[in-house]
Motif scaffolding. Structure first.
Motif, short mmCIF file in Angstrom:
data_model
loop_
_atom_site.label_atom_id
_atom_site.label_comp_id
_atom_site.label_asym_id
_atom_site.label_seq_id
_atom_site.Cartn_x
_atom_site.Cartn_y
_atom_site.Cartn_z
N PRO A 91 0.83 -1.22 0.00
CA PRO A 91 0.00 0.00 0.00
C PRO A 91 0.86 1.26 0.00
O PRO A 91 1.98 1.28 0.54
CB PRO A 91 -0.80 -0.12 1.31
CG PRO A 91 -0.73 -1.56 1.67
CD PRO A 91 0.58 -2.06 1.17
N GLU A 92 0.35 2.30 -0.60
CA GLU A 92 1.07 3.56 -0.62
C GLU A 92 1.25 4.09 0.80
O GLU A 92 0.32 4.11 1.60
CB GLU A 92 0.29 4.58 -1.45
CG GLU A 92 1.02 5.91 -1.64
CD GLU A 92 0.25 6.87 -2.53
OE1 GLU A 92 0.67 8.03 -2.63
OE2 GLU A 92 -0.76 6.44 -3.13
N GLY A 93 2.48 4.47 1.12
CA GLY A 93 2.79 4.99 2.45
C GLY A 93 3.15 3.93 3.47
O GLY A 93 3.48 4.27 4.62
N ALA A 94 3.09 2.63 3.10
CA ALA A 94 3.43 1.56 4.04
C ALA A 94 4.92 1.61 4.38
O ALA A 94 5.76 1.95 3.54
CB ALA A 94 3.07 0.21 3.45
N ALA A 95 5.24 1.25 5.61
CA ALA A 95 6.63 1.29 6.05
C ALA A 95 7.46 0.17 5.41
O ALA A 95 8.67 0.32 5.24
CB ALA A 95 6.70 1.17 7.57
N TYR A 96 6.80 -0.93 5.07
CA TYR A 96 7.49 -2.06 4.45
C TYR A 96 6.46 -2.91 3.73
O TYR A 96 5.26 -2.81 4.00
CB TYR A 96 8.24 -2.89 5.50
CG TYR A 96 7.38 -3.27 6.68
CD1 TYR A 96 6.49 -4.33 6.62
CD2 TYR A 96 7.46 -2.56 7.87
CE1 TYR A 96 5.69 -4.67 7.69
CE2 TYR A 96 6.66 -2.88 8.96
CZ TYR A 96 5.79 -3.94 8.86
OH TYR A 96 4.99 -4.27 9.92
N PRO A 97 6.88 -3.77 2.81
CA PRO A 97 5.92 -4.61 2.08
C PRO A 97 5.24 -5.59 3.04
O PRO A 97 5.90 -6.17 3.91
CB PRO A 97 6.79 -5.35 1.07
CG PRO A 97 8.06 -4.58 0.98
CD PRO A 97 8.25 -3.95 2.32
N PRO A 98 3.94 -5.80 2.90
CA PRO A 98 3.27 -6.79 3.75
C PRO A 98 3.91 -8.17 3.68
O PRO A 98 3.94 -8.91 4.67
CB PRO A 98 1.84 -6.81 3.18
CG PRO A 98 1.65 -5.47 2.59
CD PRO A 98 2.99 -5.08 2.03
N LEU A 99 4.46 -8.53 2.52
CA LEU A 99 5.08 -9.85 2.39
C LEU A 99 6.30 -10.02 3.28
O LEU A 99 6.65 -11.14 3.65
CB LEU A 99 5.46 -10.11 0.93
CG LEU A 99 4.30 -10.47 -0.01
CD1 LEU A 99 4.80 -10.63 -1.43
CD2 LEU A 99 3.60 -11.74 0.46
N ALA A 100 6.97 -8.91 3.62
CA ALA A 100 8.10 -9.00 4.56
C ALA A 100 7.60 -9.48 5.92
O ALA A 100 8.22 -10.33 6.57
CB ALA A 100 8.80 -7.65 4.68
N PHE A 101 6.48 -8.93 6.35
CA PHE A 101 5.88 -9.36 7.62
C PHE A 101 5.37 -10.79 7.54
O PHE A 101 5.49 -11.56 8.49
CB PHE A 101 4.76 -8.40 8.01
CG PHE A 101 4.11 -8.74 9.32
CD1 PHE A 101 4.77 -8.52 10.52
CD2 PHE A 101 2.83 -9.29 9.35
CE1 PHE A 101 4.17 -8.84 11.72
CE2 PHE A 101 2.23 -9.61 10.56
CZ PHE A 101 2.90 -9.38 11.75
N VAL A 102 4.78 -11.15 6.39
CA VAL A 102 4.33 -12.53 6.18
C VAL A 102 5.49 -13.49 6.37
O VAL A 102 5.37 -14.52 7.05
CB VAL A 102 3.73 -12.69 4.76
CG1 VAL A 102 3.48 -14.17 4.45
CG2 VAL A 102 2.44 -11.90 4.64
N ALA A 103 6.63 -13.19 5.78
CA ALA A 103 7.80 -14.06 5.88
C ALA A 103 8.29 -14.15 7.32
O ALA A 103 8.62 -15.24 7.82
CB ALA A 103 8.92 -13.53 4.98
N PHE A 104 8.33 -13.01 7.99
CA PHE A 104 8.80 -12.98 9.38
C PHE A 104 7.93 -13.86 10.27
O PHE A 104 8.43 -14.70 11.03
CB PHE A 104 8.81 -11.53 9.87
CG PHE A 104 9.30 -11.36 11.28
CD1 PHE A 104 10.60 -11.69 11.63
CD2 PHE A 104 8.47 -10.85 12.27
CE1 PHE A 104 11.06 -11.52 12.93
CE2 PHE A 104 8.92 -10.67 13.57
CZ PHE A 104 10.21 -11.01 13.90
N GLN A 105 6.63 -13.70 10.17
CA GLN A 105 5.73 -14.46 11.02
C GLN A 105 5.66 -15.94 10.63
O GLN A 105 5.38 -16.80 11.46
CB GLN A 105 4.34 -13.84 11.02
CG GLN A 105 4.22 -12.60 11.88
CD GLN A 105 4.36 -12.90 13.36
OE1 GLN A 105 4.05 -14.00 13.81
NE2 GLN A 105 4.82 -11.92 14.13
N ALA A 106 5.95 -16.26 9.38
CA ALA A 106 5.99 -17.67 8.96
C ALA A 106 7.04 -18.43 9.75
O ALA A 106 6.84 -19.58 10.16
CB ALA A 106 6.29 -17.77 7.46
N THR A 107 8.17 -17.79 10.00
CA THR A 107 9.26 -18.46 10.72
C THR A 107 8.88 -18.71 12.17
O THR A 107 9.34 -19.68 12.79
CB THR A 107 10.55 -17.64 10.64
OG1 THR A 107 10.36 -16.35 11.25
CG2 THR A 107 10.98 -17.45 9.19
#
Length: 423
Positions: A91-107
């Motif tokens: 999303p415009e203005g997001a601090a980081y891509p949502p997929l980065a958080f998806v990857a982090f929480q997957a671990t």
């Protein structure tokens, strides 16, 4: 988009993923030489299975979209996020891509499931373990992660937690439970499930104190080192930004396990006359477990005290299985359940600003206790039901003769150590 914080989150995710192979070495060194492959495969099996489930529907259950400041329902699924289709765009203005958080929480999901396997070492069927991992992650871990970690994005761009354990109890008690990196969702959750499976599968053949010595202490030390290294991503990475809070979490992730290592060795010296390498590794892990929920909410001096308590208390707690008669093979209960409870409840007294010492109020301690025991009971009951159903249908435990012979060759057709070439 902040590229620095995006890189920080992706690096943290890689560190946490490394923890599961580290756990495989840690657990693998603690079991018999004839079941090291079986033990390590349960961790690697979790990496494969949970990694896929997380993308298919796990993330959609754990992090359904919610408005900032609104408590999410305890059980929900966001159908727009199935297969991650709803989080592909930034999303415009997001601090980081949502997929980065998806990857982090997957671990996080992967390591939590893998932790449970330590309780059933030397005697579990791999296929049955994979069925359990599938069902338990779906019914227990994914919803509990939502209770603790789920949040929404506020108008000012900041995150507002929306799980009932955090936002829900804040609405009732004025403070929400603190679990920065997973004392409840990861360690209490896994420890309670481990206790349930230990009861379902029963004791190993010849179970008694001193009967099952670790076959490879160097593996244990290597695994503990990899776990400690990866834990910096686990704790500091949970801030989702390279800032002062992450730095505090990082420092506390050094000093708490260091103190726990020392106190565990001291207990060993007093009890048994000799400090051991396995004790040093176990003490460090106990300290890491205890500091996980508290790493961003304690002054360093209180983190050291927590580490000292964790090392000593967990060193004594692992004896419970002999006194109470359950066979938690690799002390998941004594280290992760007890350590997770300690770290979670400790915040009720020493948390910065809201703990009893600084606020004079018992509210933080109350909500910490509610969170801890709600997750414990939920996970234990459902893990017991799932494990019991598997045992009574396809069978969970190998035959006694296979356990005695060594399950690596029976289950996987491999040996951990081939010292001669018979060809």
């Amino acid at each position: 988009m902040d590229q620095g914080n995006t890189a920080f989150i992706l690096l943290a995710a890689a560190l946490v993923l490394l923890m599961t192979p580290g756990l495989a070495f840690f657990y693998g060194g603690l079991v018999k030489a004839k079941s090291v492959i079986s033990m390590m495969m349960m961790s690697f099996g979790a990496m494969g299975l949970i990694g896929v489930l997380w993308a298919l529907y796990g993330y959609a259950i754990a992090f359904p979209a919610t408005d900032a400041g609104v408590t999410q329902a305890p059980w929900a699924i966001d159908f727009n996020e199935l297969g991650l289709t709803g989080v592909l765009e930034t999303p415009e203005g997001a601090a980081y891509p949502p997929l980065a958080f998806v990857a982090f929480q997957a671990t996080f999901a992967i390591i939590t499931v893998a932790l449970v396997s330590g309780a059933i070492a030397d005697r579990a069927k791999f296929g049955s373990w994979m069925v359990f991992a599938f069902l338990w992650s779906t019914i227990v871990y994914f919803p509990v992660a939502s209770w603790v970690f789920n949040f929404g994005l506020a108008d000012d761009g900041s995150f507002s937690y929306g799980g009932w354990i955090t936002k829900g109890m804040q609405d009732v008690f004025g403070v929400g439970a603190i679990d920065f990196a997973g004392g409840t969702a990861v360690h209490i959750n896994a420890g309670a499930a481990a206790l349930a499976l230990a009861l379902v599968l029963g004791k190993r053949v010849g179970f008694q104190k001193g009967a099952h010595a670790p076959h490879n202490p160097p593996f244990v030390l290597l695994g503990a080192g990899l776990l400690w290294f990866g834990w910096f991503g686990f704790n500091a990475g949970s801030e989702l930004a390279a800032d002062g809070t992450a730095a505090l979490a990082f420092v506390n992730t050094i000093i708490a396990p260091a103190a726990a290592l020392l106190s565990w060795l001291l207990v060993e010296k007093i009890k048994d006359g000799k400090p051991t390498s396995v004790g040093a590794a176990s003490g460090a892990v106990a300290g890491l477990v205890a500091i996980t929920p508290a790493c961003a909410s304690l002054d360093p001096i209180w983190a050291i005290l927590l580490g000292l308590l964790a090392g000593a208390i967990c060193a004594l707690a692992i004896e419970l299985k002999f006194k109470l008669g359950f066979d938690d093979s690799l002390d998941v209960v004594g280290v992760h359940l007890v350590g997770g409870l300690l770290g979670t409840l400790y915040l009720g007294i020493f948390a910065r600003g809201t703990g009893l010492v600084e606020s004079g109020s018992f509210n933080q301690l109350l909500v910490q206790a509610i969170a801890a025991f709600a997750v414990l009971i939920y996970s234990f009951v459902l893990a017991y039901i799932i494990g019991f159903a598997i045992e009574k249908t396809i069978g969970f435990r190998v035959k006694n003769e296979d356990e005695i012979a060594g399950i690596d060759t029976i289950v996987h057709g491999e040996e951990g150590y081939v010292l001669t070439d018979a060809r």
